[in-house]
Write a protein that holds these residues in place. Structure first.
Motif, PDB file in Angstrom:
ATOM      1  N   ILE A 136       0.087  -1.140 -13.647  1.00  0.00           N
ATOM      2  CA  ILE A 136      -1.188  -1.234 -12.922  1.00  0.00           C
ATOM      3  C   ILE A 136      -2.353  -1.224 -13.893  1.00  0.00           C
ATOM      4  O   ILE A 136      -3.307  -2.005 -13.750  1.00  0.00           O
ATOM      5  CB  ILE A 136      -1.307  -0.079 -11.898  1.00  0.00           C
ATOM      6  CG1 ILE A 136      -0.285  -0.255 -10.780  1.00  0.00           C
ATOM      7  CG2 ILE A 136      -2.711  -0.017 -11.323  1.00  0.00           C
ATOM      8  CD1 ILE A 136      -0.292   0.850  -9.746  1.00  0.00           C
ATOM      9  N   GLY A 170      -6.001   3.077  -1.957  1.00  0.00           N
ATOM     10  CA  GLY A 170      -6.689   1.906  -1.425  1.00  0.00           C
ATOM     11  C   GLY A 170      -8.109   2.172  -0.960  1.00  0.00           C
ATOM     12  O   GLY A 170      -8.710   1.344  -0.271  1.00  0.00           O
ATOM     13  N   GLN A 223       0.819  -1.202   0.000  1.00  0.00           N
ATOM     14  CA  GLN A 223       0.000   0.000   0.000  1.00  0.00           C
ATOM     15  C   GLN A 223       0.859   1.260   0.000  1.00  0.00           C
ATOM     16  O   GLN A 223       0.551   2.239  -0.686  1.00  0.00           O
ATOM     17  CB  GLN A 223      -0.929  -0.004   1.217  1.00  0.00           C
ATOM     18  CG  GLN A 223      -1.979   1.097   1.198  1.00  0.00           C
ATOM     19  CD  GLN A 223      -2.837   1.038  -0.058  1.00  0.00           C
ATOM     20  OE1 GLN A 223      -3.348  -0.019  -0.417  1.00  0.00           O
ATOM     21  NE2 GLN A 223      -2.976   2.154  -0.741  1.00  0.00           N
ATOM     22  N   CYS A 239      -7.936   7.665 -10.041  1.00  0.00           N
ATOM     23  CA  CYS A 239      -6.651   6.980  -9.880  1.00  0.00           C
ATOM     24  C   CYS A 239      -6.073   7.210  -8.485  1.00  0.00           C
ATOM     25  O   CYS A 239      -5.483   6.299  -7.886  1.00  0.00           O
ATOM     26  CB  CYS A 239      -5.673   7.457 -10.947  1.00  0.00           C
ATOM     27  SG  CYS A 239      -6.126   6.966 -12.627  1.00  0.00           S
ATOM     28  N   ARG A 263       2.036   1.852  -3.475  1.00  0.00           N
ATOM     29  CA  ARG A 263       0.996   2.423  -4.343  1.00  0.00           C
ATOM     30  C   ARG A 263       0.836   3.915  -4.074  1.00  0.00           C
ATOM     31  O   ARG A 263       0.732   4.721  -5.006  1.00  0.00           O
ATOM     32  CB  ARG A 263      -0.331   1.689  -4.134  1.00  0.00           C
ATOM     33  CG  ARG A 263      -0.342   0.354  -4.811  1.00  0.00           C
ATOM     34  CD  ARG A 263      -1.609  -0.422  -4.771  1.00  0.00           C
ATOM     35  NE  ARG A 263      -2.854   0.231  -4.568  1.00  0.00           N
ATOM     36  CZ  ARG A 263      -4.028  -0.299  -4.946  1.00  0.00           C
ATOM     37  NH1 ARG A 263      -4.056  -1.460  -5.585  1.00  0.00           N
ATOM     38  NH2 ARG A 263      -5.159   0.313  -4.693  1.00  0.00           N
ATOM     39  N   LYS A 264       0.817   4.296  -2.815  1.00  0.00           N
ATOM     40  CA  LYS A 264       0.641   5.706  -2.480  1.00  0.00           C
ATOM     41  C   LYS A 264       1.788   6.551  -3.005  1.00  0.00           C
ATOM     42  O   LYS A 264       1.599   7.718  -3.369  1.00  0.00           O
ATOM     43  CB  LYS A 264       0.517   5.874  -0.963  1.00  0.00           C
ATOM     44  CG  LYS A 264      -0.812   5.413  -0.388  1.00  0.00           C
ATOM     45  CD  LYS A 264      -0.904   5.709   1.094  1.00  0.00           C
ATOM     46  CE  LYS A 264      -2.258   5.309   1.655  1.00  0.00           C
ATOM     47  NZ  LYS A 264      -2.366   5.591   3.105  1.00  0.00           N
ATOM     48  N   LEU A 317      -1.774   6.059 -13.115  1.00  0.00           N
ATOM     49  CA  LEU A 317      -1.636   4.771 -12.444  1.00  0.00           C
ATOM     50  C   LEU A 317      -0.305   4.107 -12.736  1.00  0.00           C
ATOM     51  O   LEU A 317       0.222   3.354 -11.918  1.00  0.00           O
ATOM     52  CB  LEU A 317      -2.759   3.815 -12.873  1.00  0.00           C
ATOM     53  CG  LEU A 317      -4.167   4.076 -12.353  1.00  0.00           C
ATOM     54  CD1 LEU A 317      -5.127   3.060 -12.946  1.00  0.00           C
ATOM     55  CD2 LEU A 317      -4.211   4.027 -10.832  1.00  0.00           C
ATOM     56  N   TRP A 350      -7.815   4.965  -6.097  1.00  0.00           N
ATOM     57  CA  TRP A 350      -7.344   3.585  -6.304  1.00  0.00           C
ATOM     58  C   TRP A 350      -5.997   3.371  -5.607  1.00  0.00           C
ATOM     59  O   TRP A 350      -5.804   2.408  -4.861  1.00  0.00           O
ATOM     60  CB  TRP A 350      -7.223   3.328  -7.803  1.00  0.00           C
ATOM     61  CG  TRP A 350      -6.667   1.986  -8.158  1.00  0.00           C
ATOM     62  CD1 TRP A 350      -5.354   1.603  -8.095  1.00  0.00           C
ATOM     63  CD2 TRP A 350      -7.382   0.848  -8.623  1.00  0.00           C
ATOM     64  NE1 TRP A 350      -5.208   0.313  -8.503  1.00  0.00           N
ATOM     65  CE2 TRP A 350      -6.437  -0.180  -8.828  1.00  0.00           C
ATOM     66  CE3 TRP A 350      -8.718   0.600  -8.909  1.00  0.00           C
ATOM     67  CZ2 TRP A 350      -6.794  -1.434  -9.304  1.00  0.00           C
ATOM     68  CZ3 TRP A 350      -9.070  -0.658  -9.392  1.00  0.00           C
ATOM     69  CH2 TRP A 350      -8.125  -1.651  -9.575  1.00  0.00           C
ATOM     70  N   LEU A 351      -5.058   4.277  -5.839  1.00  0.00           N
ATOM     71  CA  LEU A 351      -3.718   4.127  -5.285  1.00  0.00           C
ATOM     72  C   LEU A 351      -3.712   4.252  -3.769  1.00  0.00           C
ATOM     73  O   LEU A 351      -2.865   3.654  -3.093  1.00  0.00           O
ATOM     74  CB  LEU A 351      -2.774   5.149  -5.914  1.00  0.00           C
ATOM     75  CG  LEU A 351      -2.479   4.947  -7.406  1.00  0.00           C
ATOM     76  CD1 LEU A 351      -1.688   6.122  -7.966  1.00  0.00           C
ATOM     77  CD2 LEU A 351      -1.728   3.645  -7.649  1.00  0.00           C
ATOM     78  N   LYS A 369       3.130   6.346  -5.740  1.00  0.00           N
ATOM     79  CA  LYS A 369       2.948   6.578  -7.172  1.00  0.00           C
ATOM     80  C   LYS A 369       2.015   7.759  -7.460  1.00  0.00           C
ATOM     81  O   LYS A 369       1.884   8.169  -8.616  1.00  0.00           O
ATOM     82  CB  LYS A 369       2.379   5.320  -7.844  1.00  0.00           C
ATOM     83  CG  LYS A 369       3.325   4.121  -7.853  1.00  0.00           C
ATOM     84  CD  LYS A 369       2.655   2.931  -8.511  1.00  0.00           C
ATOM     85  CE  LYS A 369       3.575   1.720  -8.539  1.00  0.00           C
ATOM     86  NZ  LYS A 369       4.713   1.910  -9.447  1.00  0.00           N
TER      87      LYS A 369
END
Length: 260
Positions: free
Chosen positions: A133, A86, A31, A80, A34-35, A129, A83-84, A37
């Motif tokens: 991804i 979560g 997670q 997006c 992802r954040k 994204l 999504w990133l 990004k």
């Protein structure tokens, strides 16, 4: 802090870290990755500021107005980002299957047929994204959506929305809604469960529906007549155009003609 106390704090942190299950640590690292990004986005005008604020506390957001005002960029960036972070599992992209000019037959299911219309949106999603991804989560076949634990990034033709329902971990991006009928917009805006967010974009001057009222114009009118605390309409003008050079000038004079 004395050296002894500092060592005690470090030991406690290590003990707490070592006691956590391995899968929990991996999930946290995933997670955090992802954040990292997330690409920041800064509003370019006052209406963009209003739109970005409305994303945080509205369920239905209508971004309507002039070409080049960045409304698609805003909607894709927000989806997006969610999504990133979560906050959602699913991004649903939809639009009417009617546009300006002729279209050509495309083999495959509905999603493949819609790609020719949604390519600009998907290019923006690749930007926000990342290629990996987007490639791993874009569902282009019906069975991918049906048998996947979550829908991922799903393309749905607006005429096929009837009967569907989308949960609270979903953001729906509806593009070029001025090309949709009133019935299609009614179906679109009544698909959301509590917490599901719908972002509608379009420009009522660019409709191919010259003999009937287009769905975007109808929705704006209804929300003006019957406002709701969870709904927001943001109207953009040629003054909000973010494109440099001649685009803003041409947008302004073309809008004086009425519909394109």
């Amino acid at each position: 802090m004395p050296k002894r106390n500092r060592q005690q704090v470090q030991d406690r942190k290590k003990e707490k870290r070592d006691s956590r299950p391995k899968n929990e640590i991996q999930a946290q690292k995933f997670q955090e990755g992802r954040k990292a990004k997330i690409i920041p986005l800064t509003a370019q005008n006052e209406n963009q500021k209003i739109a970005l604020k409305s994303f945080k506390d509205k369920q239905l957001i209508v971004l309507s107005g002039s070409a080049g005002s960045g409304i698609s960029e805003l909607s894709v960036w927000w989806a997006c980002k969610q999504w990133l972070e979560g906050n959602i599992d699913n991004i649903v992209i939809t639009r009417p299957d009617k546009g300006h000019g002729d279209t050509y037959p495309v083999p495959g299911g509905d999603a493949m047929k819609m790609l020719q219309f949604l390519f600009p949106v998907l290019m923006k999603m690749k930007k926000y994204l990342g290629l990996g991804i987007l490639r791993n989560n874009l569902k282009l076949e019906d069975d991918e959506v049906l048998f996947a634990p979550v829908s991922g990034i799903q393309i749905v033709s607006m005429p096929k929305l009837g009967g569907m329902s989308f949960d609270g971990r979903t953001v729906i991006i509806a593009e070029e809604v001025q090309s949709g009928t009133v019935a299609q917009v009614k179906a679109l805006t009544t698909r959301a469960e509590e917490g599901c967010q719908i972002i509608i974009t379009g420009d009522t001057t660019q409709t191919p529906l010259h003999k009937e009222r287009n769905g975007l114009e109808y929705l704006e009118h209804k929300l003006t007549q019957h406002p709701h605390t969870l709904a927001q309409v943001v109207k953009f003008t040629p003054d909000d155009c973010c494109r440099k050079g001649i685009s803003a000038h041409l947008t302004r004079i073309f809008e004086q003609d009425g519909t394109w």
